[in-house]
Design an enzyme around this catalytic site. Structure first.
Site, PDB file in Angstrom:
ATOM      1  N   HIS A  13       0.869  -1.186   0.000  1.00 15.32           N
ATOM      2  CA  HIS A  13       0.000   0.000   0.000  1.00 15.32           C
ATOM      3  C   HIS A  13       0.900   1.228   0.000  1.00 15.32           C
ATOM      4  O   HIS A  13       1.483   1.568   1.029  1.00 15.32           O
ATOM      5  CB  HIS A  13      -0.901   0.018   1.233  1.00 15.32           C
ATOM      6  CG  HIS A  13      -1.885   1.145   1.254  1.00 15.32           C
ATOM      7  ND1 HIS A  13      -3.216   0.958   1.515  1.00 15.32           N
ATOM      8  CD2 HIS A  13      -1.740   2.480   1.042  1.00 15.32           C
ATOM      9  CE1 HIS A  13      -3.851   2.119   1.474  1.00 15.32           C
ATOM     10  NE2 HIS A  13      -2.958   3.065   1.193  1.00 15.32           N
ATOM     11  N   HIS A  15       1.552   5.382  -1.611  1.00 19.03           N
ATOM     12  CA  HIS A  15       1.193   6.582  -2.368  1.00 19.03           C
ATOM     13  C   HIS A  15       2.469   7.208  -2.929  1.00 19.03           C
ATOM     14  O   HIS A  15       3.384   7.551  -2.169  1.00 19.03           O
ATOM     15  CB  HIS A  15       0.491   7.594  -1.465  1.00 19.03           C
ATOM     16  CG  HIS A  15      -0.824   7.122  -0.940  1.00 19.03           C
ATOM     17  ND1 HIS A  15      -2.006   7.293  -1.619  1.00 19.03           N
ATOM     18  CD2 HIS A  15      -1.143   6.464   0.201  1.00 19.03           C
ATOM     19  CE1 HIS A  15      -2.998   6.771  -0.918  1.00 19.03           C
ATOM     20  NE2 HIS A  15      -2.499   6.258   0.196  1.00 19.03           N
ATOM     21  N   LEU A  16       2.509   7.362  -4.235  1.00 15.10           N
ATOM     22  CA  LEU A  16       3.655   7.997  -4.884  1.00 15.10           C
ATOM     23  C   LEU A  16       3.318   9.369  -5.451  1.00 15.10           C
ATOM     24  O   LEU A  16       4.213  10.099  -5.863  1.00 15.10           O
ATOM     25  CB  LEU A  16       4.183   7.107  -6.015  1.00 15.10           C
ATOM     26  CG  LEU A  16       4.910   5.836  -5.583  1.00 15.10           C
ATOM     27  CD1 LEU A  16       5.292   5.006  -6.810  1.00 15.10           C
ATOM     28  CD2 LEU A  16       6.164   6.170  -4.768  1.00 15.10           C
ATOM     29  N   ARG A  17       2.016   9.700  -5.510  1.00 20.15           N
ATOM     30  CA  ARG A  17       1.584  10.956  -6.112  1.00 20.15           C
ATOM     31  C   ARG A  17       2.024  11.005  -7.580  1.00 20.15           C
ATOM     32  O   ARG A  17       2.080   9.986  -8.247  1.00 20.15           O
ATOM     33  CB  ARG A  17       2.085  12.167  -5.322  1.00 20.15           C
ATOM     34  CG  ARG A  17       1.878  12.087  -3.821  1.00 20.15           C
ATOM     35  CD  ARG A  17       0.446  11.902  -3.398  1.00 20.15           C
ATOM     36  NE  ARG A  17       0.310  12.015  -1.938  1.00 20.15           N
ATOM     37  CZ  ARG A  17      -0.694  11.501  -1.266  1.00 20.15           C
ATOM     38  NH1 ARG A  17      -1.630  10.804  -1.893  1.00 20.15           N
ATOM     39  NH2 ARG A  17      -0.765  11.655   0.043  1.00 20.15           N
ATOM     40  N   ASN A  41      -5.394   7.168  -6.242  1.00 18.23           N
ATOM     41  CA  ASN A  41      -6.169   8.373  -5.928  1.00 18.23           C
ATOM     42  C   ASN A  41      -5.427   9.643  -6.315  1.00 18.23           C
ATOM     43  O   ASN A  41      -5.179  10.539  -5.495  1.00 18.23           O
ATOM     44  CB  ASN A  41      -6.576   8.409  -4.452  1.00 18.23           C
ATOM     45  CG  ASN A  41      -5.396   8.353  -3.497  1.00 18.23           C
ATOM     46  OD1 ASN A  41      -4.345   7.802  -3.818  1.00 18.23           O
ATOM     47  ND2 ASN A  41      -5.567   8.925  -2.320  1.00 18.23           N
ATOM     48  N   LYS A  99      -9.073  -0.700  -6.165  1.00 17.08           N
ATOM     49  CA  LYS A  99      -9.176  -0.020  -4.871  1.00 17.08           C
ATOM     50  C   LYS A  99     -10.573   0.572  -4.672  1.00 17.08           C
ATOM     51  O   LYS A  99     -11.068   1.327  -5.508  1.00 17.08           O
ATOM     52  CB  LYS A  99      -8.130   1.096  -4.777  1.00 17.08           C
ATOM     53  CG  LYS A  99      -8.159   1.890  -3.465  1.00 17.08           C
ATOM     54  CD  LYS A  99      -7.883   0.998  -2.251  1.00 17.08           C
ATOM     55  CE  LYS A  99      -7.958   1.776  -0.947  1.00 17.08           C
ATOM     56  NZ  LYS A  99      -6.743   2.546  -0.669  1.00 17.08           N
ATOM     57  N   HIS A 136     -10.489   0.647   1.516  1.00 21.38           N
ATOM     58  CA  HIS A 136     -10.331   1.644   2.585  1.00 21.38           C
ATOM     59  C   HIS A 136     -11.558   1.499   3.473  1.00 21.38           C
ATOM     60  O   HIS A 136     -12.669   1.903   3.105  1.00 21.38           O
ATOM     61  CB  HIS A 136     -10.238   3.058   2.019  1.00 21.38           C
ATOM     62  CG  HIS A 136     -10.052   4.104   3.077  1.00 21.38           C
ATOM     63  ND1 HIS A 136      -8.875   4.790   3.247  1.00 21.38           N
ATOM     64  CD2 HIS A 136     -10.895   4.571   4.045  1.00 21.38           C
ATOM     65  CE1 HIS A 136      -8.996   5.631   4.266  1.00 21.38           C
ATOM     66  NE2 HIS A 136     -10.217   5.517   4.761  1.00 21.38           N
ATOM     67  N   HIS A 174      -4.699  -0.949   5.793  1.00 13.89           N
ATOM     68  CA  HIS A 174      -4.327  -0.127   6.957  1.00 13.89           C
ATOM     69  C   HIS A 174      -5.311  -0.256   8.113  1.00 13.89           C
ATOM     70  O   HIS A 174      -5.892   0.736   8.575  1.00 13.89           O
ATOM     71  CB  HIS A 174      -4.113   1.331   6.587  1.00 13.89           C
ATOM     72  CG  HIS A 174      -5.165   1.953   5.706  1.00 13.89           C
ATOM     73  ND1 HIS A 174      -6.518   1.810   5.909  1.00 13.89           N
ATOM     74  CD2 HIS A 174      -5.052   2.729   4.594  1.00 13.89           C
ATOM     75  CE1 HIS A 174      -7.182   2.472   4.983  1.00 13.89           C
ATOM     76  NE2 HIS A 174      -6.302   3.038   4.178  1.00 13.89           N
ATOM     77  N   LEU A 218      -5.413   8.923   8.005  1.00 10.90           N
ATOM     78  CA  LEU A 218      -6.710   8.282   7.908  1.00 10.90           C
ATOM     79  C   LEU A 218      -6.533   6.868   7.372  1.00 10.90           C
ATOM     80  O   LEU A 218      -5.861   6.694   6.352  1.00 10.90           O
ATOM     81  CB  LEU A 218      -7.661   9.073   7.001  1.00 10.90           C
ATOM     82  CG  LEU A 218      -8.184  10.391   7.584  1.00 10.90           C
ATOM     83  CD1 LEU A 218      -8.977  11.165   6.530  1.00 10.90           C
ATOM     84  CD2 LEU A 218      -9.057  10.140   8.821  1.00 10.90           C
ATOM     85  N   ASP A 246       1.233   2.549   3.574  1.00  9.72           N
ATOM     86  CA  ASP A 246       0.374   3.715   3.377  1.00  9.72           C
ATOM     87  C   ASP A 246       1.203   4.989   3.478  1.00  9.72           C
ATOM     88  O   ASP A 246       0.708   6.042   3.897  1.00  9.72           O
ATOM     89  CB  ASP A 246      -0.778   3.738   4.384  1.00  9.72           C
ATOM     90  CG  ASP A 246      -1.870   4.744   4.016  1.00  9.72           C
ATOM     91  OD1 ASP A 246      -1.923   5.147   2.843  1.00  9.72           O
ATOM     92  OD2 ASP A 246      -2.652   5.137   4.902  1.00  9.72           O
ATOM     93  N   HIS A 250       2.892  14.538   1.851  1.00 11.76           N
ATOM     94  CA  HIS A 250       2.298  15.860   1.667  1.00 11.76           C
ATOM     95  C   HIS A 250       3.361  16.872   2.064  1.00 11.76           C
ATOM     96  O   HIS A 250       4.096  16.659   3.039  1.00 11.76           O
ATOM     97  CB  HIS A 250       1.074  16.070   2.558  1.00 11.76           C
ATOM     98  CG  HIS A 250      -0.095  15.198   2.239  1.00 11.76           C
ATOM     99  ND1 HIS A 250      -0.917  15.402   1.152  1.00 11.76           N
ATOM    100  CD2 HIS A 250      -0.593  14.107   2.881  1.00 11.76           C
ATOM    101  CE1 HIS A 250      -1.865  14.478   1.136  1.00 11.76           C
ATOM    102  NE2 HIS A 250      -1.686  13.684   2.170  1.00 11.76           N
ATOM    103  N   ALA A 262      -4.268  14.397   5.541  1.00  9.89           N
ATOM    104  CA  ALA A 262      -4.025  13.154   6.267  1.00  9.89           C
ATOM    105  C   ALA A 262      -2.927  12.352   5.589  1.00  9.89           C
ATOM    106  O   ALA A 262      -2.907  12.216   4.375  1.00  9.89           O
ATOM    107  CB  ALA A 262      -5.307  12.331   6.325  1.00  9.89           C
TER     108      ALA A 262
END
Length: 343
Positions: A13, A15-17, A41, A99, A136, A174, A218, A246, A250, A262
């Site tokens: 899980h 996030h790489l943006r 996302n 997802k 999620h 998560h 979150l 996760d 940011h 979050a």
């Protein structure tokens, strides 16, 4: 024990943006991890096979030189997800999972599912073709306390889905509660990822002595009893549980804000933190299962051929921040010395 060699781990899980953020944070994961499930996302989200292929190409282009890191792509499930496109993405091996975000549950989830009756055909198709569903697990009803939203989701949404589609592989992502760990452990075709930070922090880290925005994530961290339940699950060796960091970057201006974003950014120091946690719980012999074996087994993939070695010594100094063109990203601080490093 001062050295530990394990199969090269995966992150189930991540996030790489995109854009400059992707280029800045990808090396932090690719340094130690062979594969990662990439969250879809973005803005706009990754909803079609074409979106996933184009995003994968951008990730591959951003990889450090000589890196063999492999992104495992996902599709963002919506009430309009095209069945033919879903099948095609799976058949060509483009996507590893789909997802499910309840609409409004977390960062960039506005396009998620509001009416779960409208995704029946998609879920039925996924069960038929063996395409896993990553969830999620939080309801978004305003009247439900934020600390209860995971448990309510299990009762209202997840359990009906599991009963209606018993062949569907479901990953509860998560998890943050003892209820989540118990549910995953008690049902076939169900697994759960656990983050690094939820093994370390409880809700006091966010709220006691002033608001600490870099511990806000979150699902939000819960009571200490839940953190201890997650530690017990992660360090048990049970194949139900595996690592999904996760890790969610940011920039500081968006975290330290009147309505802060979050997410905890843990890619940089995750393996050191995990080794410390597992050693504290007398479970270093279970670390490989959690980071490197249980995830591939559930997803039906082979474990990585390569290995990494962790060495224990003087406390490791990690950078406090990762610089990006949009601003600095704060690295998660576990508030304890870390004695294990990847060598």
């Amino acid at each position: 024990m001062t050295t530990l060699t394990i199969r090269r781990p995966d992150d189930w899980h991540l996030h790489l943006r995109d854009g400059d953020m992707l280029k800045a944070v990808l090396p932090e994961t690719a340094r130690h991890f062979a594969r990662a499930i990439i969250m879809p996302n973005l803005v706009p989200p990754v909803v079609t096979a074409r979106d996933a292929a184009e995003y994968r190409d951008r990730i591959m282009a951003a990889k450090p030189d000589n890196s063999d890191f492999q992104p495992l792509m996902t599709l963002y499930l919506t009430e309009e997800t095209d069945i033919k496109d879903l099948r095609a993405a799976h058949e060509i091996g483009l996507v590893t999972a789909v997802k499910l975000y309840p609409a409004g549950a977390t960062t960039n989830s506005a396009s998620g599912v509001a009416d779960f009756t409208k995704i029946r055909r998609q879920l039925e198709t996924m069960a038929q073709i063996g395409l896993p569903l990553c969830v999620h697990g939080e309801v978004t009803d305003a009247e439900i306390d934020i600390f209860d939203r995971e448990a309510v989701f299990i009762d209202r949404v997840l359990d009906p889905i599991r009963r209606d589609y018993p062949e569907l592989k479901i990953i509860m992502e998560h998890i943050t509660t003892a209820q989540g760990a118990d549910y995953a452990q008690s049902h076939d075709n169900t697994a759960a990822t656990i983050t690094t930070h939820h093994l370390v922090i409880n809700r006091n880290h966010i709220l006691a002595g002033g608001i600490k925005p870099h511990y806000y994530c979150l699902p939000v961290a819960k009571r200490e009893t839940h953190r201890l339940a997650l530690r017990k699950a992660a360090t048990s060796g049970d194949p139900t549980f595996f690592l999904g960091t996760d890790s969610a970057p940011h920039t500081d201006d968006l975290k330290e804000h009147a309505c802060g974003c979050a997410g905890c950014f843990t890619a940089t120091n995750t393996l050191s933190i995990l080794a410390e946690v597992f050693e504290q719980d007398n479970a270093l012999d279970k670390l490989e299962a959690f980071t490197s074996l249980n995830g591939p087994t559930f997803y039906g993939l082979a474990p990585n051929e390569g290995h990494i070695t962790l060495t224990k010594g003087e406390p490791v100094a990690y950078p406090a921040k990762i610089d990006t063109k949009s601003g600095p990203v704060t690295v998660f601080d576990p508030q304890m010395p870390l004695h294990w490093r990847v060598t």
